[in-house]
Design a protein around this motif. Sequence first.
Motif, PDB file in Angstrom:
ATOM      1  N   HIS A 219       0.823  -1.209   0.000  1.00 58.83           N
ATOM      2  CA  HIS A 219       0.000   0.000   0.000  1.00 58.83           C
ATOM      3  C   HIS A 219       0.862   1.266   0.000  1.00 58.83           C
TER       4      HIS A 219
ATOM      5  N   ASN B 234     -12.467   3.132   5.452  1.00 55.55           N
ATOM      6  CA  ASN B 234     -13.098   2.964   4.148  1.00 55.55           C
ATOM      7  C   ASN B 234     -14.385   2.177   4.328  1.00 55.55           C
TER       8      ASN B 234
ATOM      9  N   ASN C 137     -11.620  -4.665  -0.419  1.00 56.42           N
ATOM     10  CA  ASN C 137     -10.894  -3.849   0.551  1.00 56.42           C
ATOM     11  C   ASN C 137      -9.861  -2.972  -0.161  1.00 56.42           C
ATOM     12  N   ASN C 138      -9.236  -2.120   0.595  1.00 56.38           N
ATOM     13  CA  ASN C 138      -8.179  -1.246   0.089  1.00 56.38           C
ATOM     14  C   ASN C 138      -6.984  -2.059  -0.405  1.00 56.38           C
ATOM     15  N   HIS C 139      -6.412  -1.624  -1.521  1.00 54.03           N
ATOM     16  CA  HIS C 139      -5.155  -2.218  -1.964  1.00 54.03           C
ATOM     17  C   HIS C 139      -4.428  -1.246  -2.888  1.00 54.03           C
TER      18      HIS C 139
ATOM     19  N   SER D  92      -6.283   3.943  -3.154  1.00 56.04           N
ATOM     20  CA  SER D  92      -7.358   2.960  -3.239  1.00 56.04           C
ATOM     21  C   SER D  92      -8.559   3.448  -2.442  1.00 56.04           C
ATOM     22  N   THR D  93      -9.286   2.516  -1.829  1.00 51.52           N
ATOM     23  CA  THR D  93     -10.537   2.875  -1.159  1.00 51.52           C
ATOM     24  C   THR D  93     -10.329   3.557   0.189  1.00 51.52           C
ATOM     25  N   ASP D  94      -9.159   3.420   0.799  1.00 54.07           N
ATOM     26  CA  ASP D  94      -8.870   4.151   2.046  1.00 54.07           C
ATOM     27  C   ASP D  94      -8.777   5.644   1.743  1.00 54.07           C
TER      28      ASP D  94
ATOM     29  N   GLN E 181     -15.212   7.308  -2.258  1.00 52.45           N
ATOM     30  CA  GLN E 181     -15.091   5.925  -2.704  1.00 52.45           C
ATOM     31  C   GLN E 181     -15.977   5.647  -3.923  1.00 52.45           C
TER      32      GLN E 181
ATOM     33  N   HIS F 140      -3.417   0.449   8.854  1.00 54.22           N
ATOM     34  CA  HIS F 140      -3.485   1.026   7.510  1.00 54.22           C
ATOM     35  C   HIS F 140      -2.793   2.388   7.517  1.00 54.22           C
TER      36      HIS F 140
END
Length: 562
Positions: free
Chosen positions: A238, A280, A335-337, A341-343, A370, A450
């Motif tokens: 990440h 997220n 999920n976030n990656h 990303s989605t975070d 998002q 994260h």
Amino acid sequence: MLKNQLYVICLLFCMGLFSCAGDAARNKNQADDQTYQADVIVYGGNSAAITAAVQAARMGKSVLVVSPDKHLGGLSSGGLGFTDTGKKEVIGGLAREFYHRIYMHYQKADAWQWQKQEEYGNKGQGTPAIDGSERTMWIFEPHAAEAVFEDFVKENKLKIFRDEWLNRETGVKKENGKISSIQTLSGKTFTGKMFIDATYEGDLMAAAGVSYHVGREANSLYGEEYNGVQTGVLHHDHYFKTNIDPYKTPGDKSSGLLPLISAEDPGVKGEGDKKVQAYNFRMCLSNHPDNRVPFPKPEGYDPARYELLGRVFASGWRELFRKFDPIPNRKTDTNNHGPVSTDYIGMNWDYPEASYERRREIIKEHENYQKGLMYFMTTDSRVPADMQQELKTWGLAKDEFKDNGNWPHQIYVREARRMVSDYVMTENETVGKKPVPNPVGMGSYSLDSHNIQRYVKPDGYVQNEGDIGIHLKNPYQISYGAIIPKKAECENLLVPVCVSSSHIAYGSIRMEPVFMILGQSAATAAAMAIDKNIAVQDLDYEQLKARLEQDKQILSQPKKAL
């Protein structure tokens, strides 16, 4: 004549008195209708709250669940279906019962509407427990999890007050070091002998005057290595693996930074701050043509907001689908990656202590970010054509979160407040450097944080900071002292979610199975303290341990793994 007039006057006067008395009685009854009493009051509606309530009820205590949420289960029913388990053999009690019920759900033919059971196979299924019973399944759809929690409610005849929000200003009343009642914004008052704060935010704990911490502690405070600012530390995937220019006009600092990048100095490695790891939504996506809703264009969408991601794609990044984790019925827990990303990195720092109104704003900002991210990736020319075409085969699952536009009803609050009690769980306990006294449950997931901020390095390129992933060799115990406040602060409160823990230790503790475990243990302690009429801090641990083990909680490493 005069006599008759006097009679009428007296009659009217008496009628007035009776009317006033009637009004007073009615007002009193209305006030009484807003007051509710039970042995145990659980504040929260997530997985820890429901398991706590179930345990209290099974121990013969009256219990009321005061839930800000309309939907029960928190993250477990809010999109996090690809469970972060760690070592499954240390998950027992009601938590294991929950995952057993998930397994039983997927043994029914009608559970497989969009996919054949044999096509999915046995992904996410566990072998029987050590005693040969209770097959489990650890991967599931949101609606399946919510149904299990609702079954718990019905079977244990739990009374749930939904959409009830604690009055955080004046709603907590204390007498002689104990909470006597809590009041919600609707005016309802709940009195009890014991209270459990099972919220992700720790609102009841804070309103009761219990000490807590927000953000990262300095490594020096507890003798840790992975707490505090972590500049230069690169874990997982990440982070920016190539040099990405952070400025609107590449190479021109005067043009200003791109969106999603902070101008703040990240701080000195190892020092503490008040920043919290990113949140997220765990989206439930579907690629079944009949159960797919195209990604919506959010209000105020601006493609320029995602220029940083466009530059990441241009650098050759191709890991878009790495965290489309498959769950039953051709769906995902997404999920976030990756570096962008989605975070929504850095946009939640004020959430833990924010007002309800401000929290709603933050949640909406995360939702718009998002949704905009997904819309950008399916429509913008900066996204490589092959990945864009594949992404277009996905959409929001039509049969999930149907009353919320197919969007998860729970944001992933990875960390908010954390209690500071007489005992604090730290990195040292999780990695086995220090023994843990009086365990009431176990954890085993990696030390996982994260990203917390995105900044410009001294070399002029952008980088993320805060992502940590430290594998643990063995499961660790979680102390009873970590779920109870200091006695001087409150004698009848237990906190199974916002536990007394350092930031980095919480990175492992903060998993849904652990919250269920600690919810059950908290309720067990509450019921026993009621029976003995003592403060939760004065409970005899050996007696607590005996009851926990009777109820299949696992307090030490089993000799045989699952």
